[in-house]
Design a protein around this motif. Structure first.
Motif, PDB file in Angstrom:
ATOM      1  N   ILE A  50      -4.820  -5.773   3.093  1.00  0.00           N
ATOM      2  CA  ILE A  50      -5.701  -4.871   3.831  1.00  0.00           C
ATOM      3  C   ILE A  50      -6.752  -4.346   2.859  1.00  0.00           C
ATOM      4  N   VAL A  51      -7.986  -4.793   3.032  1.00  0.00           N
ATOM      5  CA  VAL A  51      -9.080  -4.416   2.128  1.00  0.00           C
ATOM      6  C   VAL A  51     -10.195  -3.789   2.956  1.00  0.00           C
ATOM      7  N   ASP A  52     -10.963  -2.896   2.339  1.00  0.00           N
ATOM      8  CA  ASP A  52     -12.035  -2.215   3.072  1.00  0.00           C
ATOM      9  C   ASP A  52     -13.333  -3.009   3.116  1.00  0.00           C
ATOM     10  N   CYS A  53     -13.329  -4.224   2.559  1.00  0.00           N
ATOM     11  CA  CYS A  53     -14.522  -5.069   2.564  1.00  0.00           C
ATOM     12  C   CYS A  53     -14.110  -6.518   2.814  1.00  0.00           C
ATOM     13  N   CYS A  54     -15.038  -7.438   2.666  1.00  0.00           N
ATOM     14  CA  CYS A  54     -14.788  -8.845   2.990  1.00  0.00           C
ATOM     15  C   CYS A  54     -13.946  -9.574   1.939  1.00  0.00           C
ATOM     16  N   MET A  55     -13.559  -8.900   0.885  1.00  0.00           N
ATOM     17  CA  MET A  55     -12.839  -9.541  -0.203  1.00  0.00           C
ATOM     18  C   MET A  55     -11.552 -10.217   0.251  1.00  0.00           C
ATOM     19  N   LEU A  88      -1.115   3.004  10.109  1.00  0.00           N
ATOM     20  CA  LEU A  88      -1.503   1.603  10.293  1.00  0.00           C
ATOM     21  C   LEU A  88      -0.775   0.944  11.451  1.00  0.00           C
ATOM     22  N   ASP A  89       0.509   1.153  11.556  1.00  0.00           N
ATOM     23  CA  ASP A  89       1.283   0.525  12.623  1.00  0.00           C
ATOM     24  C   ASP A  89       0.752   0.931  14.003  1.00  0.00           C
ATOM     25  N   TYR A  90       0.415   2.197  14.150  1.00  0.00           N
ATOM     26  CA  TYR A  90      -0.109   2.696  15.427  1.00  0.00           C
ATOM     27  C   TYR A  90      -1.435   2.020  15.770  1.00  0.00           C
ATOM     28  N   TYR A  91      -2.382   2.012  14.824  1.00  0.00           N
ATOM     29  CA  TYR A  91      -3.706   1.476  15.124  1.00  0.00           C
ATOM     30  C   TYR A  91      -3.693  -0.036  15.352  1.00  0.00           C
ATOM     31  N   LEU A  92      -2.767  -0.734  14.720  1.00  0.00           N
ATOM     32  CA  LEU A  92      -2.689  -2.175  14.941  1.00  0.00           C
ATOM     33  C   LEU A  92      -2.132  -2.503  16.331  1.00  0.00           C
ATOM     34  N   LYS A  93      -1.466  -1.548  16.938  1.00  0.00           N
ATOM     35  CA  LYS A  93      -0.930  -1.755  18.284  1.00  0.00           C
ATOM     36  C   LYS A  93      -1.943  -1.426  19.379  1.00  0.00           C
ATOM     37  N   LEU A 143       3.054  -6.068   2.105  1.00  0.00           N
ATOM     38  CA  LEU A 143       1.723  -5.505   2.346  1.00  0.00           C
ATOM     39  C   LEU A 143       1.071  -5.057   1.039  1.00  0.00           C
ATOM     40  N   PHE A 144      -0.216  -5.391   0.889  1.00  0.00           N
ATOM     41  CA  PHE A 144      -0.995  -5.039  -0.293  1.00  0.00           C
ATOM     42  C   PHE A 144      -2.326  -4.440   0.152  1.00  0.00           C
ATOM     43  N   LEU A 145      -2.748  -3.377  -0.536  1.00  0.00           N
ATOM     44  CA  LEU A 145      -4.004  -2.706  -0.227  1.00  0.00           C
ATOM     45  C   LEU A 145      -4.960  -2.787  -1.405  1.00  0.00           C
ATOM     46  N   ILE A 146      -6.237  -2.953  -1.114  1.00  0.00           N
ATOM     47  CA  ILE A 146      -7.273  -2.857  -2.150  1.00  0.00           C
ATOM     48  C   ILE A 146      -8.401  -2.008  -1.603  1.00  0.00           C
ATOM     49  N   LEU A 172      -0.570   6.865  -0.911  1.00  0.00           N
ATOM     50  CA  LEU A 172      -0.059   6.033   0.183  1.00  0.00           C
ATOM     51  C   LEU A 172       1.155   5.219  -0.271  1.00  0.00           C
ATOM     52  N   PRO A 173       2.148   5.044   0.609  1.00  0.00           N
ATOM     53  CA  PRO A 173       3.409   4.400   0.226  1.00  0.00           C
ATOM     54  C   PRO A 173       3.362   2.876   0.315  1.00  0.00           C
ATOM     55  N   TYR A 174       2.285   2.276  -0.236  1.00  0.00           N
ATOM     56  CA  TYR A 174       2.152   0.829  -0.226  1.00  0.00           C
ATOM     57  C   TYR A 174       1.783   0.346  -1.623  1.00  0.00           C
ATOM     58  N   LYS A 175       1.941  -0.945  -1.850  1.00  0.00           N
ATOM     59  CA  LYS A 175       1.472  -1.540  -3.096  1.00  0.00           C
ATOM     60  C   LYS A 175      -0.044  -1.641  -3.014  1.00  0.00           C
ATOM     61  N   LYS A 176      -0.752  -1.115  -3.993  1.00  0.00           N
ATOM     62  CA  LYS A 176      -2.191  -0.956  -3.838  1.00  0.00           C
ATOM     63  C   LYS A 176      -2.949  -1.011  -5.161  1.00  0.00           C
ATOM     64  N   LEU A 177      -4.266  -1.246  -5.010  1.00  0.00           N
ATOM     65  CA  LEU A 177      -5.199  -1.198  -6.130  1.00  0.00           C
ATOM     66  C   LEU A 177      -6.405  -0.362  -5.721  1.00  0.00           C
ATOM     67  N   PHE A 178      -6.888   0.429  -6.653  1.00  0.00           N
ATOM     68  CA  PHE A 178      -8.152   1.128  -6.468  1.00  0.00           C
ATOM     69  C   PHE A 178      -9.099   0.594  -7.535  1.00  0.00           C
ATOM     70  N   VAL A 179     -10.203  -0.025  -7.092  1.00  0.00           N
ATOM     71  CA  VAL A 179     -11.132  -0.668  -8.010  1.00  0.00           C
ATOM     72  C   VAL A 179     -12.387   0.189  -8.111  1.00  0.00           C
ATOM     73  N   THR A 180     -12.757   0.575  -9.338  1.00  0.00           N
ATOM     74  CA  THR A 180     -13.834   1.545  -9.511  1.00  0.00           C
ATOM     75  C   THR A 180     -14.737   1.212 -10.701  1.00  0.00           C
ATOM     76  N   ASN A 181     -15.952   1.723 -10.642  1.00  0.00           N
ATOM     77  CA  ASN A 181     -16.857   1.671 -11.791  1.00  0.00           C
ATOM     78  C   ASN A 181     -17.093   3.080 -12.335  1.00  0.00           C
ATOM     79  N   ASP A 182     -16.284   4.014 -11.918  1.00  0.00           N
ATOM     80  CA  ASP A 182     -16.395   5.419 -12.313  1.00  0.00           C
ATOM     81  C   ASP A 182     -15.470   5.677 -13.509  1.00  0.00           C
ATOM     82  N   LYS A 183     -16.052   5.931 -14.655  1.00  0.00           N
ATOM     83  CA  LYS A 183     -15.245   6.119 -15.858  1.00  0.00           C
ATOM     84  C   LYS A 183     -14.368   7.367 -15.774  1.00  0.00           C
TER      85      LYS A 183
END
Length: 232
Positions: A50-55, A88-93, A143-146, A172-183
């Motif tokens: 589940i990613v917030d962009c086309c990646m 997520l489960d609710y909205y996917l239904k 499930l994986f989040l980015i 959030l209680p999922y396996k996830k990554l937050f990708v940033t350019n903010d030092k």
């Protein structure tokens, strides 16, 4: 002429435009060889991303895998992405409803004011069918989040996500990554925060741009072993 001091969103600002296609062709050839190694290394072939962009769609496609997620060829704002993930489960239904669009692409919503931006679909019917077909494949046990800092906020007229949204995602209680350019965000001592140094002057992050100078990696892969992450 390119701005050679502070590029807006081009990490390869120093390459003359007339030569970029040459570097791109070479990078794509290297990419094909790298993907062969990725496919051999990947053991988890049924993950839901589940990613917030086309990646997400790009990754599934390159690895030759079935889309186990409806988040393909679309994007969602930071606020809406977090709202989705918290329930997520609710909205996917829910059925998605068409939203009148002034954009060149259709919009839809599963409710709650959430807007799904179906960038690469001809019409809403096509987008809805793809969403419904893929959402039933989601495996909540795999499930994986980015989340990409700044990309979703293009729709909110902000450069990067707030500290509150950042912390909310990490909780959030999922396996996830937050990708940033903010030092500043890289100071958080978490293996879930990936700092893309090459993007530090850019106004947004898109972690799956291909690296024109390298071994065929995309930007995130320079800093993070995504295949090992998916396998674990």
């Amino acid at each position: 002429m390119k701005n050679r001091k502070y590029p807006t969103n081009n990490v390869y600002w120093f390459i003359p435009e007339r030569f970029e296609y040459i570097f791109a062709n070479q990078a794509n050839k290297k990419r094909e060889k790298l993907l062969s190694r990725y496919k051999e290394k990947l053991t988890n072939k049924n993950f839901s991303l589940i990613v917030d962009c086309c990646m997400g769609g790009v990754l599934y496609h390159e690895l030759g895998l079935q889309f186990k997620s409806p988040f393909i060829n679309l994007s969602v704002s930071t606020h809406d992405y977090l709202k989705l993930l918290k329930n997520l489960d609710y909205y996917l239904k829910q059925d998605i409803a068409e939203i009148p669009s002034k954009e060149s692409y259709p919009l839809g919503s599963p409710g709650g004011g959430i807007i799904l931006r179906f960038h690469h679909y001809k019409n809403f019917g096509e987008a809805r069918d793809a969403w419904n077909r893929r959402k039933i494949r989601v495996d909540f046990n795999n499930l994986f989040l980015i989340m990409t800092d700044g990309y979703g906020n293009l729709f909110d007229s902000k450069e990067r996500i707030s500290d509150d949204d950042f912390k909310e995602f990490l909780a959030l209680p999922y396996k996830k990554l937050f990708v940033t350019n903010d030092k500043n965000k890289k100071k958080i001592k978490s293996n879930e925060v990936i700092y893309l140094k090459k993007y530090r002057h850019n106004y947004m992050v898109y972690p799956y741009h291909i690296n024109l100078i390298g071994k065929g990696e995309r930007m995130l892969e320079e800093y993070f072993d995504i295949i090992s992450w998916l396998n674990n």
